[in-house]
Design a protein around this motif. Structure first.
Motif, PDB file in Angstrom:
ATOM      1  N   ILE A  96      65.117  57.768  62.186  1.00  0.00           N
ATOM      2  CA  ILE A  96      64.868  59.130  62.672  1.00  0.00           C
ATOM      3  C   ILE A  96      66.125  59.981  62.602  1.00  0.00           C
ATOM      4  CG2 ILE A  96      64.217  60.550  64.660  1.00  0.00           C
ATOM      5  CD1 ILE A  96      62.498  58.143  65.615  1.00  0.00           C
ATOM      6  N   ALA A  97      67.243  59.444  63.086  1.00  0.00           N
ATOM      7  CA  ALA A  97      68.472  60.235  63.213  1.00  0.00           C
ATOM      8  C   ALA A  97      69.322  60.226  61.948  1.00  0.00           C
ATOM      9  CB  ALA A  97      69.305  59.713  64.381  1.00  0.00           C
ATOM     10  N   ARG A 148      51.847  52.220  65.517  1.00  0.00           N
ATOM     11  CA  ARG A 148      51.264  53.508  65.112  1.00  0.00           C
ATOM     12  C   ARG A 148      51.976  54.669  65.826  1.00  0.00           C
ATOM     13  NH1 ARG A 148      45.069  54.272  63.830  1.00  0.00           N
ATOM     14  NH2 ARG A 148      45.166  56.424  63.147  1.00  0.00           N
ATOM     15  N   ALA A 149      52.228  54.492  67.117  1.00  0.00           N
ATOM     16  CA  ALA A 149      52.928  55.532  67.881  1.00  0.00           C
ATOM     17  C   ALA A 149      54.349  55.734  67.355  1.00  0.00           C
ATOM     18  CB  ALA A 149      52.956  55.152  69.364  1.00  0.00           C
ATOM     19  N   LEU A 150      55.035  54.643  67.050  1.00  0.00           N
ATOM     20  CA  LEU A 150      56.398  54.754  66.521  1.00  0.00           C
ATOM     21  C   LEU A 150      56.411  55.411  65.148  1.00  0.00           C
ATOM     22  CD1 LEU A 150      57.761  51.305  67.697  1.00  0.00           C
ATOM     23  CD2 LEU A 150      58.525  53.560  68.500  1.00  0.00           C
ATOM     24  N   ASP A 151      55.430  55.095  64.316  1.00  0.00           N
ATOM     25  CA  ASP A 151      55.314  55.721  62.997  1.00  0.00           C
ATOM     26  C   ASP A 151      55.158  57.233  63.147  1.00  0.00           C
ATOM     27  OD1 ASP A 151      55.029  55.869  60.164  1.00  0.00           O
ATOM     28  OD2 ASP A 151      52.856  55.833  60.387  1.00  0.00           O
ATOM     29  N   ALA A 152      54.283  57.644  64.060  1.00  0.00           N
ATOM     30  CA  ALA A 152      54.089  59.078  64.301  1.00  0.00           C
ATOM     31  C   ALA A 152      55.354  59.708  64.882  1.00  0.00           C
ATOM     32  CB  ALA A 152      52.897  59.295  65.244  1.00  0.00           C
ATOM     33  N   LEU A 153      56.049  58.957  65.722  1.00  0.00           N
ATOM     34  CA  LEU A 153      57.284  59.437  66.320  1.00  0.00           C
ATOM     35  C   LEU A 153      58.355  59.678  65.256  1.00  0.00           C
ATOM     36  CD1 LEU A 153      58.559  59.906  69.170  1.00  0.00           C
ATOM     37  CD2 LEU A 153      59.427  57.575  68.992  1.00  0.00           C
ATOM     38  N   VAL A 154      58.476  58.754  64.315  1.00  0.00           N
ATOM     39  CA  VAL A 154      59.463  58.900  63.236  1.00  0.00           C
ATOM     40  C   VAL A 154      59.240  60.216  62.503  1.00  0.00           C
ATOM     41  CG1 VAL A 154      60.158  57.997  60.980  1.00  0.00           C
ATOM     42  CG2 VAL A 154      59.908  56.432  62.908  1.00  0.00           C
ATOM     43  N   GLU A 155      58.019  60.438  62.090  1.00  0.00           N
ATOM     44  CA  GLU A 155      57.740  61.658  61.334  1.00  0.00           C
ATOM     45  C   GLU A 155      57.796  62.894  62.220  1.00  0.00           C
ATOM     46  OE1 GLU A 155      54.597  61.567  58.490  1.00  0.00           O
ATOM     47  OE2 GLU A 155      54.841  59.420  58.185  1.00  0.00           O
ATOM     48  N   GLY A 156      57.227  62.798  63.414  1.00  0.00           N
ATOM     49  CA  GLY A 156      57.169  63.959  64.298  1.00  0.00           C
ATOM     50  C   GLY A 156      58.534  64.471  64.718  1.00  0.00           C
ATOM     51  N   GLY A 158      61.369  63.897  63.214  1.00  0.00           N
ATOM     52  CA  GLY A 158      62.030  64.406  62.017  1.00  0.00           C
ATOM     53  C   GLY A 158      61.598  65.818  61.677  1.00  0.00           C
ATOM     54  N   ILE A 159      60.297  66.057  61.728  1.00  0.00           N
ATOM     55  CA  ILE A 159      59.765  67.398  61.432  1.00  0.00           C
ATOM     56  C   ILE A 159      60.243  68.406  62.466  1.00  0.00           C
ATOM     57  CG2 ILE A 159      57.630  68.750  61.378  1.00  0.00           C
ATOM     58  CD1 ILE A 159      56.335  66.221  60.050  1.00  0.00           C
ATOM     59  N   HIS A 160      60.127  68.057  63.727  1.00  0.00           N
ATOM     60  CA  HIS A 160      60.566  68.984  64.775  1.00  0.00           C
ATOM     61  C   HIS A 160      62.058  69.265  64.669  1.00  0.00           C
ATOM     62  CE1 HIS A 160      57.066  69.088  67.772  1.00  0.00           C
ATOM     63  NE2 HIS A 160      56.616  68.596  66.640  1.00  0.00           N
ATOM     64  N   ASN A 161      62.859  68.221  64.476  1.00  0.00           N
ATOM     65  CA  ASN A 161      64.306  68.425  64.382  1.00  0.00           C
ATOM     66  C   ASN A 161      64.689  69.316  63.206  1.00  0.00           C
ATOM     67  OD1 ASN A 161      65.147  67.135  66.674  1.00  0.00           O
ATOM     68  ND2 ASN A 161      65.956  65.330  65.644  1.00  0.00           N
ATOM     69  N   SER A 162      63.888  69.296  62.151  1.00  0.00           N
ATOM     70  CA  SER A 162      64.241  70.090  60.970  1.00  0.00           C
ATOM     71  C   SER A 162      64.102  71.589  61.208  1.00  0.00           C
ATOM     72  CB  SER A 162      63.401  69.671  59.764  1.00  0.00           C
ATOM     73  OG  SER A 162      62.075  70.127  59.896  1.00  0.00           O
ATOM     74  N   ILE A 163      63.304  71.981  62.226  1.00  0.00           N
ATOM     75  CA  ILE A 163      63.126  73.414  62.475  1.00  0.00           C
ATOM     76  C   ILE A 163      63.497  73.836  63.893  1.00  0.00           C
ATOM     77  CG2 ILE A 163      61.387  73.745  60.675  1.00  0.00           C
ATOM     78  CD1 ILE A 163      59.250  73.589  62.872  1.00  0.00           C
ATOM     79  N   ASP A 164      63.756  72.887  64.757  1.00  0.00           N
ATOM     80  CA  ASP A 164      64.075  73.174  66.154  1.00  0.00           C
ATOM     81  C   ASP A 164      65.474  73.767  66.260  1.00  0.00           C
ATOM     82  OD1 ASP A 164      64.384  73.137  68.960  1.00  0.00           O
ATOM     83  OD2 ASP A 164      63.213  71.293  69.123  1.00  0.00           O
ATOM     84  N   THR A 165      65.615  74.790  67.091  1.00  0.00           N
ATOM     85  CA  THR A 165      66.943  75.384  67.292  1.00  0.00           C
ATOM     86  C   THR A 165      67.837  74.466  68.119  1.00  0.00           C
ATOM     87  OG1 THR A 165      66.126  76.612  69.222  1.00  0.00           O
ATOM     88  CG2 THR A 165      66.136  77.770  67.082  1.00  0.00           C
TER      89      THR A 165
END
Length: 183
Positions: A96-97, A148-156, A158-165
């Motif tokens: 993730i990081a 399944r939750a961890l898989d969603a967490l990895v992507e989620g 990552g996506i949020h961090n890419s646009i989060d201020t």
């Protein structure tokens, strides 16, 4: 018999076209991806693109399949280093990081892949395969629902961090992972 001009053998042409497709998608998005742009990016004649791929959808599917396989392999390789649940959590945090999933180009292409997959069943199968591979790597250490939750967490994340201020830092990611998959 007339002398024929020898054709240049270019065994890497098809692969260059697939690689160029990902470059074009990253720059222009799927809606802005055309045979002409791909040919120009690959440095091949326009006819080569249609020679190797019957349609733009077929080419995009091949390119997204490559992206999914490469991302899945990187994910799997990092998870393969884990020897127990604690090192598996550390691997997830790294994924993730670090640069396995959080690389801006991979994230951008993933957004495009998800949107395209929603409307193109062959590509949704590519996505399902990617998710299955990720979950299988996680299930070495976690039950299927947690995987399944961890898989969603990895992507989620990552996506949020890419646009989060205020993107989550490594410590916050560690805390979240440990809450989802406690020691």
């Amino acid at each position: 018999m007339a002398d024929r001009v020898a054709r240049r053998n270019d065994p890497e042409r098809r692969q260059r076209i697939v690689d160029a497709t990902l470059d074009v998608v990253a720059e222009h998005g799927v809606p802005g991806t055309t045979h002409r742009r791909i040919a120009a990016a690959a440095g091949v004649p326009l006819g080569s693109v249609t020679y190797y791929f019957a349609s733009l959808e077929e080419l995009l599917t091949a390119a997204f399949l490559q992206l999914a396989e490469q991302s899945s392999a990187a994910f799997g390789a990092r998870m393969a280093e884990a020897i127990d649940r604690a090192s598996a959590r550390a691997a997830i945090i790294d994924i993730i990081a670090g640069s396995v999933w959080a690389e801006p180009r991979t994230l951008l292409l993933s957004y495009e892949l998800y949107a395209f997959a929603a409307r193109h069943p062959p590509v949704s199968r590519v996505m399902q395969r990617w998710m299955n591979n990720s979950r299988a790597a996680l299930e070495r250490f976690f039950d299927p629902l947690t995987a399944r939750a961890l898989d969603a967490l990895v992507e989620g994340i990552g996506i949020h961090n890419s646009i989060d201020t205020e993107p989550l830092d490594r410590e916050a990611i560690r805390q979240i992972v440990e809450r989802v998959a406690p020691k």
